[in-house]
Design an enzyme around this catalytic site. Structure first.
Site, mmCIF file in Angstrom:
data_model
loop_
_atom_site.group_PDB
_atom_site.id
_atom_site.type_symbol
_atom_site.label_atom_id
_atom_site.label_comp_id
_atom_site.label_asym_id
_atom_site.label_seq_id
_atom_site.Cartn_x
_atom_site.Cartn_y
_atom_site.Cartn_z
ATOM 1 N N TYR A 147 0.860 -1.184 0.000
ATOM 2 C CA TYR A 147 0.000 0.000 0.000
ATOM 3 C C TYR A 147 0.896 1.234 0.000
ATOM 4 O O TYR A 147 1.746 1.391 0.878
ATOM 5 C CB TYR A 147 -0.894 -0.001 1.238
ATOM 6 C CG TYR A 147 -1.795 1.195 1.358
ATOM 7 C CD1 TYR A 147 -2.923 1.322 0.554
ATOM 8 C CD2 TYR A 147 -1.537 2.201 2.285
ATOM 9 C CE1 TYR A 147 -3.762 2.424 0.666
ATOM 10 C CE2 TYR A 147 -2.367 3.301 2.403
ATOM 11 C CZ TYR A 147 -3.473 3.409 1.597
ATOM 12 O OH TYR A 147 -4.311 4.503 1.712
ATOM 13 N N ASP A 242 9.711 2.887 -0.686
ATOM 14 C CA ASP A 242 8.694 3.485 0.180
ATOM 15 C C ASP A 242 8.980 3.090 1.631
ATOM 16 O O ASP A 242 8.632 2.005 2.070
ATOM 17 C CB ASP A 242 7.302 3.004 -0.253
ATOM 18 C CG ASP A 242 6.190 3.629 0.578
ATOM 19 O OD1 ASP A 242 6.493 4.340 1.553
ATOM 20 O OD2 ASP A 242 5.010 3.387 0.258
ATOM 21 N N LYS A 270 5.165 8.628 8.935
ATOM 22 C CA LYS A 270 4.974 8.026 10.251
ATOM 23 C C LYS A 270 5.881 8.655 11.313
ATOM 24 O O LYS A 270 5.589 9.709 11.844
ATOM 25 C CB LYS A 270 5.183 6.517 10.192
ATOM 26 C CG LYS A 270 4.349 5.791 9.143
ATOM 27 C CD LYS A 270 2.871 5.783 9.447
ATOM 28 C CE LYS A 270 2.108 4.927 8.469
ATOM 29 N NZ LYS A 270 0.651 5.007 8.643
#
Length: 432
Positions: A147, A242, A270
């Protein structure tokens, strides 16, 4: 640590369902795949969440990754409070942007230039735009179960909430855009080589979660990431790594450091914002200088480099860098103890379970088979995971409400939390 009734949470959920689609502002917060009603969080501290009814839970999703130092970590709280006194936003450049950029780039040598954004979706979307501009090509290779945010071209066979809800892509994504994304099995080099053989002059970039976290935790096979680097170089495509989830989590320098990997472009999020909305993308100078106002690739964000997020990021990453030798071994020890402790009790109870772990991120897959890609993860008994999730929640242990999400812990977790978790799991397995 048995949980009491959750009447206030139930009332808040009923109100939320009258206000928000599905009662949530992000699909991953819903409990549809595990059953039961989600508690509503009132506050958090260290390794614990407290709900509106006063129940306490050991937290194993950590705001989906960023709370690596624990909730309400005092240096982060103090930094945010100090920054807020000077205003929450300026819409103009501030010193803290450069301070955090220098800190991040020292941890990530592959990032010769960096740009802050407010979400991981923005970071990956922007990196792909740069890759297409740099190569003059349109196709993107991604991997099933990974994702990379909810931009149109990246929702093809995506992980996270898309996998949890069993959605193959997303309504509203034009077929013409979806066709430009090639979704391949993770850890399958032959599939990558075949894609480049067929579309060599059309592939702008390969984007990869170096450790899959959004189909559950799936490590790369030995040499797999290095092979992706070689293949993309051979075909003049870009490699986008990523690290929104793995950045500062699996090592101070993320997966690039852990696996000795280089990349053309890197995305972070994050932990970068210390719990506040913040992300970034960066990479080689020749690609990043294509961004406006220097070059023709337009990307913008009014609140990018927000002073509160910069302050939280500086406090978090700065602490990790200063205490690297203490924090990361502690995370490794605690994660190993809880992941293997629960797995050992599953085996004793005759529960089919496979445990994948990289540092302080892991998943207990309710399957007896090895999990090397999304198809393997999909063999998990999601009903069994749901029963386990409900039992753990009632025992005061809050896991991500999906079989297809990684678990995280913080430096605030210790022996007491490990012992309580293992005991809760032991009781949960006996009830299954």
């Amino acid at each position: 640590m048995t949980v009491r009734q959750r009447t206030q949470s139930a009332a808040l959920q009923a109100r939320a369902e009258r206000l928000f689609p599905g009662g949530v502002n992000s699909p991953v917060r819903g409990f549809r795949s595990v059953g039961g009603e989600p508690p509503f969080v009132a506050r958090a501290e260290g390794a614990y969440l407290y709900d509106a009814d006063g129940n306490r839970y050991i937290d194993y999703f950590g705001s989906w990754g960023p709370m690596i130092l624990g909730h309400a970590f005092p240096p982060v709280v103090e930094a945010i409070e100090k920054a807020a006194r000077d205003s929450a936003s300026f819409g103009a450049s501030i010193q803290a942007e450069g301070d955090l950029a220098e800190l991040v780039m020292a941890c990530y040598p592959a990032m010769e230039r960096i740009r802050f954004v407010s979400s991981g979706t923005e970071a990956t979307m922007s990196a792909i735009r740069v890759a297409r501009a740099a190569t003059g090509r349109k196709r993107i290779v991604k991997f099933e179960g990974c994702y990379h945010g909810h931009s149109d071209g990246l929702l093809v066979k995506a992980g996270s909430g898309v996998a949890t809800l069993g959605i193959p892509g997303s309504a509203g994504v034009p077929e013409e855009i979806a066709r430009l994304t090639m979704a391949l099995p993770f850890n399958d080099l032959a599939a990558v080589e075949a894609a480049f053989t067929k579309h060599s002059d059309e592939i702008a970039a390969v984007i990869v979660e170096p450790v899959v976290g959004n189909a559950g935790c799936i490590p790369p096979a030995e040499g797999y990431l290095q092979a992706l680097r070689s293949i993309t170089e051979e075909h003049s495509s870009l490699l986008i790594v990523d690290e929104v989830m793995t950045g500062f989590r699996v090592a101070l320098g993320g997966a690039l450091e852990l696996y000795g990997l280089d990349a053309d472009l890197v995305t972070l999020g994050k932990i970068l914002g210390g719990g506040l909305p913040c992300a970034a993308f960066g990479g080689k100078l020749r690609f990043m200088e294509m961004l406006a106002p220097l070059g023709p690739v337009y990307q913008a964000g009014t609140l990018s480099g927000n002073p509160l997020a910069m302050a939280a990021g500086l406090a978090t990453v700065g602490y990790l860098k200063a205490h690297e030798a203490e924090v990361y071994p502690r995370l490794e020890r605690t994660s190993k103890a809880v992941a293997e402790g629960v797995a050992a009790d599953a085996e004793k109870a005759g529960v089919a379970m496979t445990t994948n772990r990289v540092g302080s991120m892991w998943t207990w897959f309710f399957t007896g088979s090895a999990v090397r890609n999304y198809d393997d993860a999909a063999t998990s008994d999601t009903a069994a995971f749901g029963r386990f999730h409900r039992a753990m929640l009632e025992a005061g242990v809050w896991l991500p409400p999906s079989q297809f999400e990684a678990m995280f812990l913080s430096a605030a977790h210790g022996e007491a939390e490990v012992a309580a978790t293992v005991e809760a799991a032991r009781q949960g397995f006996s009830a299954m």
